[in-house]
Scaffold this active site. Structure first.
Site, PDB file in Angstrom:
ATOM      1  CB  CYS A   1      90.065 -54.226  31.409  1.00 14.61           C
ATOM      2  SG  CYS A   1      88.940 -52.829  31.658  1.00 14.61           S
TER       3      CYS A   1
ATOM      4  CB  SER B   1      91.298 -49.775  31.931  1.00 14.67           C
ATOM      5  OG  SER B   1      90.001 -49.316  32.206  1.00 14.67           O
TER       6      SER B   1
ATOM      7  CG  HIS C   1      91.801 -46.942  26.631  1.00 14.56           C
ATOM      8  ND1 HIS C   1      90.566 -46.612  27.137  1.00 14.56           N
ATOM      9  CD2 HIS C   1      91.598 -47.235  25.316  1.00 14.56           C
ATOM     10  CE1 HIS C   1      89.662 -46.695  26.168  1.00 14.56           C
ATOM     11  NE2 HIS C   1      90.258 -47.076  25.077  1.00 14.56           N
TER      12      HIS C   1
ATOM     13  CG  HIS D   1      91.354 -54.376  36.476  1.00 17.59           C
ATOM     14  ND1 HIS D   1      92.061 -53.812  35.444  1.00 17.59           N
ATOM     15  CD2 HIS D   1      90.049 -54.196  36.185  1.00 17.59           C
ATOM     16  CE1 HIS D   1      91.215 -53.309  34.558  1.00 17.59           C
ATOM     17  NE2 HIS D   1      89.989 -53.538  34.974  1.00 17.59           N
ATOM     18  CD  GLU D   2      88.017 -57.080  32.924  1.00 17.44           C
ATOM     19  OE1 GLU D   2      88.077 -58.076  32.174  1.00 17.44           O
ATOM     20  OE2 GLU D   2      87.543 -55.988  32.570  1.00 17.44           O
TER      21      GLU D   2
ATOM     22  CB  CYS E   1      90.795 -46.416  53.373  1.00 20.84           C
ATOM     23  SG  CYS E   1      89.621 -45.064  53.682  1.00 20.84           S
TER      24      CYS E   1
ATOM     25  CB  CYS F   1      88.181 -41.587  53.840  1.00 24.91           C
ATOM     26  SG  CYS F   1      87.391 -42.324  52.375  1.00 24.91           S
TER      27      CYS F   1
ATOM     28  CB  CYS G   1      85.056 -45.397  52.887  1.00 20.48           C
ATOM     29  SG  CYS G   1      86.245 -45.778  51.582  1.00 20.48           S
TER      30      CYS G   1
ATOM     31  CD  GLU H   1      80.566 -52.941  19.363  1.00 20.12           C
ATOM     32  OE1 GLU H   1      81.593 -52.800  18.679  1.00 20.12           O
ATOM     33  OE2 GLU H   1      80.424 -52.440  20.505  1.00 20.12           O
TER      34      GLU H   1
ATOM     35  NE  ARG I   1      84.343 -56.007  21.444  1.00 19.99           N
ATOM     36  CZ  ARG I   1      85.147 -55.065  21.950  1.00 19.99           C
ATOM     37  NH1 ARG I   1      84.799 -53.783  21.859  1.00 19.99           N
ATOM     38  NH2 ARG I   1      86.264 -55.400  22.550  1.00 19.99           N
TER      39      ARG I   1
END
Length: 401
Positions: A69, A71, A74, A98-99, A128, A131, A134, A249, A254
């Site tokens: 990603c 992120s 970065h 995370h993907e 969670c 809270c 959420c 782009e 891309r």
């Protein structure tokens, strides 16, 4: 103890001079603004990392595909003082990624509805569900997720060990079955590749349809930035019946991918300006002077994109903002008043059945995000994968075992 391969990011905990850091952040190293704390990052591939053991409410997943990603990139790119570029929630060292998608290997004693052998993907936001945010607003803004004092909740691959490894563990409530993708693609390999793209596609889906409320079929849509999120936005806009889709782009690879997934017009903003044309002028030209009904900012360059958007938004137009950037930029509110415009900030992908709907679209063949995968690497080649990622010449780089 069983061990596995895992790609970790290490960095020095060094709050910037003058940055007011909380006592909880000092104690736990779970910080809200990573770019103001973490310095001199380093990517390390370990071969002796412990295989996690699922708790009663968790599942252990054998990772089959994981994407890089923006992120993640970065985390490893720095400013002139050596601080990471990523501005958000982080806690290092951490296994990144995370993907992803994979197969359930083991389930905790309290898990229902999932079993070993199930094909799954997972949300990245560890909310969670209890809270005020959420229960009343949005899982993506979970108070405990963002609380430096609470280490149970956070983000996969940011504050909790992620999926750029042989195995990853998540609470069962974050997982979604993707068995239907096997029926669509006919091979596990393709199905897992598609499954690893559910998360970034859900980020675009959440921004466009959950946060901003979508657009009417026939609307003119502009997507700024054709990285994985922008490409997902283009594909989703096509599936939702956009009248015209315009993308901006700089990367030639891309730009071609943008056309492939559904963009009708694709422009290089740098080349336009060299020829004395501003992107906003091109938008007005393509839309017969009406402007765009729906703008998706997936470039993370507000200092450049916002002035262009403000000059090309249609009456009653919407802007949904996905790109992250640690920059403050001026906004001309007069535009939003006289054009009846609306701007929606968007974070995350959880809740509202975003994941489920994206999986359904993939399974039905309405969108095919596997088209954006342009490079594949083995986990042992993770350093080569990131060397390529820093060049920003791919649609999506996928890592497999």
């Amino acid at each position: 103890m069983a061990t596995m391969r895992a790609a970790l990011v290490y960095a020095n905990f060094a709050p910037r001079p003058g940055y007011k850091i909380s006592q909880d952040e000092l104690r736990t190293h779970k910080v809200r603004e990573g770019s103001k704390v973490w310095r001199n990052p380093k990517l390390v591939l370990r071969t002796d990392y412990p295989v996690p053991e699922p708790k009663p409410d968790e599942i252990l997943i054998r990772v089959k595909a994981v994407g890089i990603c923006g992120s993640d990139i970065h985390f490893l790119e720095t400013d002139e003082e050596g601080y990471i570029i990523y501005p958000g929630l982080t806690r290092f060292p951490v296994v990144i990624g995370h993907e992803f998608s994979g197969v359930v290997e083991k389930v905790g004693a309290n898990v229902r509805g999932l079993k070993p052998g199930d094909m799954v993907t997972s949300e990245e936001m560890f909310w969670c569900g209890e809270c005020d945010a959420c229960r009343g607003i949005d899982f993506n803004h979970c108070i405990r997720l963002n609380d430096p004092a609470d280490l149970e909740f956070g983000e996969l691959g940011f504050t909790h060990d992620g999926a750029m490894a042989d195995y990853v563990v998540v609470k069962a409530k974050y997982a979604w079955k993707i068995n239907s993708l096997l029926e669509r693609y006919g091979s596990e390999d393709r199905a897992f590749e598609a499954g690893s793209l559910v998360e970034p596609t859900s980020v675009a889906y959440h921004a466009m349809f959950t946060r901003a409320g979508g657009f009417k079929p026939g609307s003119y849509v502009v997507v700024w930035g054709a990285g994985p999120i922008g490409l997902a936005a283009i594909a989703l806009a096509k599936a939702a019946g956009a009248g015209k889709i315009i993308a901006f782009e700089v990367s030639p690879v891309r730009r071609e991918l943008a056309k492939k997934v559904g963009a009708d017009y694709v422009f290089n903003p740098v080349e336009l300006e060299k020829n004395g044309v501003q992107p906003w002028e091109k938008i007005l030209e393509v839309t017969d002077g009406q402007g765009a009904d729906f703008h998706v900012e997936a470039a993370g360059a507000p200092q450049y994109t916002l002035p262009q958007i403000q000059r090309s938004i249609a009456i009653d137009g919407k802007i949904t903002w996905i790109g992250r950037a640690p920059k403050e930029v001026p906004i001309y509110l007069e535009v939003f008043q006289v054009r009846r415009g609306q701007l929606f900030g968007s974070q995350g992908h959880s809740g509202f059945r975003n994941f489920g709907n994206v999986i359904r679209l993939m399974a039905a063949g309405r969108i095919d995000m596997t088209q954006v995968i342009t490079s594949k690497f083995k986990l042992d080649e993770v350093h080569k994968a990131f060397e390529r990622a820093h060049q920003r010449i791919d649609g999506k780089i996928t890592i497999k075992p």
